[in-house]
Design a protein around this motif. Structure first.
Motif, PDB file in Angstrom:
ATOM      1  N   ALA A 163      -3.602   5.748   2.517  1.00 51.51           N
ATOM      2  CA  ALA A 163      -3.729   4.311   2.301  1.00 51.51           C
ATOM      3  C   ALA A 163      -3.175   3.543   3.499  1.00 51.51           C
ATOM      4  O   ALA A 163      -3.742   2.520   3.914  1.00 51.51           O
ATOM      5  CB  ALA A 163      -2.993   3.900   1.025  1.00 51.51           C
ATOM      6  N   ARG A 168      -3.005  -0.488  -5.773  1.00 52.15           N
ATOM      7  CA  ARG A 168      -4.452  -0.700  -5.613  1.00 52.15           C
ATOM      8  C   ARG A 168      -5.096  -1.024  -6.960  1.00 52.15           C
ATOM      9  O   ARG A 168      -5.942  -1.927  -7.060  1.00 52.15           O
ATOM     10  CB  ARG A 168      -5.094   0.542  -4.999  1.00 52.15           C
ATOM     11  N   LEU A 217       0.798  -1.226   0.000  1.00 52.15           N
ATOM     12  CA  LEU A 217       0.000   0.000   0.000  1.00 52.15           C
ATOM     13  C   LEU A 217       0.828   1.274   0.000  1.00 52.15           C
ATOM     14  O   LEU A 217       0.350   2.323  -0.436  1.00 52.15           O
ATOM     15  CB  LEU A 217      -0.966   0.000   1.184  1.00 52.15           C
ATOM     16  N   ASP A 230      -5.885  -3.123   3.326  1.00 53.46           N
ATOM     17  CA  ASP A 230      -6.551  -1.830   3.433  1.00 53.46           C
ATOM     18  C   ASP A 230      -7.719  -2.007   4.402  1.00 53.46           C
ATOM     19  O   ASP A 230      -7.735  -2.978   5.176  1.00 53.46           O
ATOM     20  CB  ASP A 230      -6.987  -1.287   2.067  1.00 53.46           C
TER      21      ASP A 230
END
Length: 579
Positions: free
Chosen positions: A560, A271, A264, A293
């Motif tokens: 994130a 993503r 992330l 996440d």
């Protein structure tokens, strides 16, 4: 032939059987017999540290860089207690080492009788090791040492610990010379664990059908020497590759298959890759929170996942798989490549990889633009500093990324060309591991430049090891992003609750501290000064510290990263977003 030697001498002979070459620790009175035995062996190098916690960190780094196991020593009581933090670094990153502590003599320990420095060191280290034991009799050392290496290096690797009472180290026994000639292949498995053949064919069939494949390469790829297999598969499959923080360099940062490092914190391209992939092949990856996440593991239940891991406990949690291969990473990839026919990649969407590479290029351009903001201000932007460091370090330089926020910028802006050249500590995320790590790397590879890129907060945890670097003439370069604060914590306090407490780290002159240790030290305040300062530091031949004054600017991946923390709360609350 019978030998009359003491426990310490027997222990050292057994270390040499396993090709151990490095011992890290602090000298102590009760360790005297072992230190004496080490001093009699030219093959062993003892590197004296300034805090026992640094010893396991250095031993972990030695294995991360070379694949060789090393030893960390601690005196009884406080020595063993101090080692705990370094053992946590090794344990949470699956890096094997042998930790050895001493204790009171056998008449006064286990159970302890109340002498000063009493400590049940085995109980302290049990949660931080794969296996540990007390050696009650020197005659059992061959058996116990062989088990220690078997436990450390077998299956999922990790640290092991032996606590040896002081009189066991000096206990003279009769040993058969043949005990020290037993090869490691006689008492632990050295071959690769191959996957089940039926599972390989099931996985290969899924791979042949994939239109948007994604390869996630974890630390198991490094441990098994499987980087070339990943690269070959990526090319043949036309697949993007996401190396985790334990697999930096599996593909170079300028590879046509590279879309970012470490989950992330590599931004939107990661993503996008997970959201678009119809098949994820995860090799040697245990899906830590760097790959989560707010919905949990980035590999969703709606996707097909092929998971390869030598550790059965890493299969199926937290990411559910379609096919699991319990196997060594290289063995599994060799078998998968052999099982996949010439049609592999023929149905892959031709726009898949180019679209992710385009997203990565756009992300890199945004970082580049950030680095040009406010160049005339007093303190450097961390992106500008990170970029110029990446450009100025010699191509062959080894680099360690330390610091909670600094490591984000380093992760993005320090080029990576090969495995075992860039090092992070994602498992425990122990601030301050970086200087011990860098020192161990420099000791192993004295002909190469070694740089630590760290935050000022992190650097303060272990800067006493500058003395270790200077005493052993190890010219490690430490580059400090100095924003004079616990930057992330300060931002969190202000943004969440509107207060600030204990976050200031003002007015510390790290360059002066370095000079006080007999090292090279410079204060750097402008981007144009960074590259010349790096050249001067490397040319000095001394351990060096560049105190680079930056300002705190949140990294683009911070939102994130924050989302990862929300997963557990939302899951417990029964949120609709649970995958």
């Amino acid at each position: 032939m019978a030998l009359q030697i003491n426990g310490a001498q027997a222990l050292v002979r057994l270390l040499l059987t396993e090709q151990v070459r490095e011992v890290f620790g602090i000298v102590g009175g009760k360790l005297g017999p072992l230190l004496h035995a080490i001093s009699q062996q030219e093959q062993l190098r003892f590197l004296g540290v300034r805090h026992e916690g640094a010893g396991p960190m250095m031993a972990a780094a030695a294995h991360a860089a070379s694949g060789r196991i090393a030893v960390a020593l601690g005196e009884m009581g406080p020595g063993g207690l101090n080692m705990a933090s370094g053992l946590g670094v090794a344990f949470n990153n699956n890096l094997p080492l042998l930790a050895i502590t001493t204790n009171q003599h056998r008449a006064a320990c286990y159970p302890h009788s109340g002498m000063f420095m009493d400590l049940d060191t085995v109980a302290v280290t049990r949660p931080l090791t794969k296996w540990n034991a007390v050696v009650h009799d020197a005659r059992r050392l061959p058996e116990i040492m062989r088990r220690a290496f078997r436990e450390a290096l077998g299956g999922r690797p990790g640290p092991v610990h032996l606590d040896i009472p002081q009189d066991v180290l000096s206990q003279v026994c009769s040993f058969d010379e043949a005990e020290f000639a037993i090869a490691p292949s006689r008492y632990r498995a050295l071959g690769r664990v191959r996957p089940d053949a039926d599972d390989v064919h099931r996985a290969a069939a899924l791979m042949a059908e994939a239109r948007r494949p994604l390869i996630v390469a974890g630390g198991g790829v490094i441990a098994s020497g499987a980087a070339e297999c990943v690269r070959a598969l990526a090319q043949r499959w036309q697949a993007p590759v996401l190396p985790t923080q334990m697999a930096l360099g599996v593909v170079a940062s300028d590879s046509p298959h590279f879309i970012g490092h470490g989950g992330l914190i590599a931004g939107e391209p990661v993503r996008q890759a997970f959201e678009g992939a119809d098949l994820v092949l995860a090799v040697g990856c245990r899906w830590s929170s760097w790959m989560w996440d707010e919905r949990g593991a980035l590999a969703r239940r709606s996707q097909r996942l092929i998971s390869v891991n030598i550790d059965p406990s890493a299969l199926g949690q937290p990411a559910l798989h379609e096919v699991a291969l319990q196997a060594d990473a290289k063995a599994a990839l060799d078998d998968l490549l052999a099982a996949c026919d010439a049609g592999l990649g023929q149905v892959v969407d031709g726009a898949w990889l180019p679209s992710l590479r385009q997203a990565r290029a756009a992300y890199a351009s945004r970082l580049e633009a950030l680095g040009t903001e406010g160049e005339t201000s007093q303190a450097m932007h961390p992106a500008a500093l990170g970029r110029v460091i990446g450009e100025a370090l010699p191509q062959e330089c080894l680099a360690v990324f330390d610091g909670g926020h600094t490591s984000f910028w380093s992760n993005d802006l320090t080029p990576v060309r090969e495995v075992r050249t860039r090092f992070h500590e994602p498992g425990m995320s122990h601030l301050g591991f970086g200087l011990p790590y860098a020192i161990a790397l420099q000791a192993q590879q004295p002909g190469r430049a070694v740089a630590l890129i760290t935050g000022d907060g992190s650097f303060g945890f272990t800067l006493n090891e500058l003395d270790t670097a200077r005493r052993h003439r190890l010219p490690v370069l430490s580059i400090v992003h100095n924003n004079a604060a616990w930057g992330i914590i300060r931002a969190g306090q202000r943004n969440a609750l509107g207060f600030e407490l204990g976050t200031g780290l003002d007015e510390t002159d790290y360059a002066a501290i370095a000079r006080g240790f007999g090292c090279h030290g410079e204060r750097v305040t402008a981007v144009a000064e960074v590259a010349p300062a790096i050249r001067r530091a490397l040319a000095s031949g001394l351990p060096a510290v560049l105190d680079c004054h930056t300002r705190f600017v949140p990294h683009p991946a911070m939102p994130a990263f924050a989302s990862m923390n929300r997963y557990g709360f939302e899951a417990l609350a029964g949120a609709d977003a649970i995958p």
